[in-house]
Design an enzyme around this catalytic site. Structure first.
Site, mmCIF file in Angstrom:
data_model
loop_
_atom_site.group_PDB
_atom_site.id
_atom_site.type_symbol
_atom_site.label_atom_id
_atom_site.label_comp_id
_atom_site.label_asym_id
_atom_site.label_seq_id
_atom_site.Cartn_x
_atom_site.Cartn_y
_atom_site.Cartn_z
ATOM 1 C CE1 TYR A 178 47.553 48.933 36.516
ATOM 2 C CE2 TYR A 178 48.254 49.615 34.326
ATOM 3 C CZ TYR A 178 47.285 49.112 35.168
ATOM 4 O OH TYR A 178 46.047 48.792 34.664
ATOM 5 C CD GLU A 212 50.648 42.915 27.667
ATOM 6 O OE1 GLU A 212 51.556 42.080 27.529
ATOM 7 O OE2 GLU A 212 49.533 42.637 28.165
#
Length: 222
Positions: free
Chosen positions: A159, A147
């Site tokens: 990411y 998350e």
């Protein structure tokens, strides 16, 4: 001065807590590191520093990684399976960052990445993320997930670079300001496309200004 990625140990508890307090000033409860270190479902990796003369570690921007590219993805993955057993022990007092990963079914869930403020911007967070993904590959997990705050564009960019895609949202996930979190996950870690891209990213990382003595990325040396 060289950097090493290794498993955390109970001797690292004080340093882990110190780094967490520095990295996360939000009103989260402290991470139960002592419990996590003995959990079968959680692993914590740390970046530690080795020095030749015991001097206080300082930020390094000039050292260069010099791993040899083995040239074949199959050899790369085979090497990953042997790295943990070969990693030597290191001084726990010079830890500059950590990544915590919880293993759930066929998924490796990155729960936290933290780096000391004075060591940010030289690739420590990226090194920890790569090591977490490498470890997930080693353990034959299908995907890696995490998350991230919807406002944290810098982290999202990193990411995405490593194949994490937005697949959902958790409303009011962060307790300090009720901010939402994006759920991000990779494609299958064992797919040819993901493995090839990951290997290329490791190649690129190895050309940057760090000096790493041991890591899950040492698969690039014969």
């Amino acid at each position: 001065m060289t950097y090493c990625v290794r498993k955390a140990s109970p001797d690292d508890l004080t340093e882990l807590s110190t780094i967490e307090r520095e990295a996360f000033t939000e009103s989260w409860p402290p991470t139960p590191f002592r419990r996590d270190l003995v959990s079968k479902n959680t692993e914590i990796l740390v970046v530690s520093i080795e020095t030749d003369s015991g001097e206080t570690p300082v930020k390094s921007e000039t050292n260069i990684i010099s791993y040899e590219n083995v040239g074949y993805v199959s050899r790369f993955l085979k090497k990953l399976n042997n790295l943990w057993a070969d990693a030597p022990s290191h001084d726990n007092k010079n830890i500059v960052g950590y990544v915590a990963v919880r293993h759930m079914y066929d998924e490796a869930h990155v729960t936290s990445i933290a780096v000391r403020k004075s060591f940010r911007g030289i690739g420590m967070g990226e090194l920890l993320l790569m090591s977490a993904v490498s470890n997930a590959m080693k353990k034959n997990y299908k995907t890696t997930t995490l998350e991230v705050r919807v406002s944290n564009r810098i982290a999202q960019s990193l990411y995405k670079k490593y194949g994490f895609n937005e697949v959902g949202i958790r409303k009011r996930y962060y307790s300090d300001n009720d901010e939402d979190a994006y759920i991000m996950t990779t494609d299958n870690l064992d797919s040819d496309s993901y493995t090839s891209n990951f290997r290329n990213l490791v190649d690129d990382f190895n050309k940057r200004a760090l000096n790493i003595s041991c890591s899950l990325l040492d698969s690039y040396s014969d």
